[in-house]
Write a protein that holds these residues in place. Structure first.
Motif, mmCIF file in Angstrom:
data_model
loop_
_atom_site.group_PDB
_atom_site.id
_atom_site.type_symbol
_atom_site.label_atom_id
_atom_site.label_comp_id
_atom_site.label_asym_id
_atom_site.label_seq_id
_atom_site.Cartn_x
_atom_site.Cartn_y
_atom_site.Cartn_z
ATOM 1 N N THR A 1 34.947 43.354 36.792
ATOM 2 C CA THR A 1 34.951 42.206 37.702
ATOM 3 C C THR A 1 34.709 40.904 36.960
ATOM 4 O OG1 THR A 1 34.176 43.576 39.542
ATOM 5 C CG2 THR A 1 33.841 41.202 39.753
ATOM 6 N N VAL B 1 28.590 34.670 42.550
ATOM 7 C CA VAL B 1 29.554 34.351 43.611
ATOM 8 C C VAL B 1 30.788 35.235 43.483
ATOM 9 C CG1 VAL B 1 31.112 32.554 44.501
ATOM 10 C CG2 VAL B 1 28.721 32.002 43.958
ATOM 11 N N LYS B 2 31.284 35.428 42.263
ATOM 12 C CA LYS B 2 32.471 36.273 42.054
ATOM 13 C C LYS B 2 32.208 37.708 42.505
ATOM 14 C CE LYS B 2 36.025 37.565 38.731
ATOM 15 N NZ LYS B 2 37.021 37.598 39.785
ATOM 16 N N ASN C 1 29.950 38.758 44.686
ATOM 17 C CA ASN C 1 29.810 38.759 46.135
ATOM 18 C C ASN C 1 31.181 38.637 46.809
ATOM 19 O OD1 ASN C 1 28.488 38.799 48.639
ATOM 20 N ND2 ASN C 1 28.083 36.615 48.601
ATOM 21 N N ASP C 2 32.015 37.746 46.314
ATOM 22 C CA ASP C 2 33.349 37.558 46.897
ATOM 23 C C ASP C 2 34.232 38.778 46.700
ATOM 24 O OD1 ASP C 2 32.654 35.011 47.731
ATOM 25 O OD2 ASP C 2 33.764 33.975 46.153
ATOM 26 N N ASP C 3 34.276 39.293 45.475
ATOM 27 C CA ASP C 3 35.183 40.402 45.160
ATOM 28 C C ASP C 3 34.757 41.714 45.810
ATOM 29 O OD1 ASP C 3 36.496 38.536 43.617
ATOM 30 O OD2 ASP C 3 36.278 39.616 41.726
ATOM 31 N N TRP C 4 33.463 41.987 45.839
ATOM 32 C CA TRP C 4 32.991 43.276 46.331
ATOM 33 C C TRP C 4 32.557 43.268 47.792
ATOM 34 C CZ3 TRP C 4 33.713 47.810 44.172
ATOM 35 C CH2 TRP C 4 34.058 47.851 42.814
ATOM 36 N N GLY D 1 33.252 40.467 50.075
ATOM 37 C CA GLY D 1 33.936 39.451 50.868
ATOM 38 C C GLY D 1 33.097 38.204 51.106
ATOM 39 N N GLY D 2 32.126 37.968 50.225
ATOM 40 C CA GLY D 2 31.274 36.793 50.342
ATOM 41 C C GLY D 2 30.281 36.862 51.484
ATOM 42 N N THR D 3 30.076 38.060 52.035
ATOM 43 C CA THR D 3 29.261 38.187 53.245
ATOM 44 C C THR D 3 27.769 38.389 52.993
ATOM 45 O OG1 THR D 3 29.632 40.581 53.364
ATOM 46 C CG2 THR D 3 31.195 39.153 54.546
#
Length: 75
Positions: A26, A50-51, A53-56, A58-60
């Motif tokens: 990642t 952030v990457k 969280n976003d990649d794995w 969906g930033g949730t």
């Protein structure tokens, strides 16, 4: 150690032994670098957090929760 991140990745179906490999992919870093970050030897940068969280996720997920450092020896 980033227990919450590890626990959330296990919930996603990643075996604990493969987490460093997946984080390395990642972030486009070596597995050793990923292990060091997961174990708290070196810190994740904000853009890395952030990457992930976003990649794995969906930033949730809350970044403070996800990347909270816990002592290896604590129960």
């Amino acid at each position: 150690m980033t227990r919450n991140l590890i626990a959330e990745l296990v919930k996603k179906g990643i075996p604990p032994g493969n987490i460093a490999k997946e984080i390395a992919k990642t972030l486009e870093v070596s597995e050793k670098t990923a292990r060091n970050k997961l174990n708290g030897v070196t810190a994740f940068t904000f853009p890395e957090a952030v990457k992930i969280n976003d990649d794995w996720f969906g930033g949730t997920l809350n970044l403070e929760y996800l990347f909270k450092q816990s002592d290896r020896l604590s129960a």
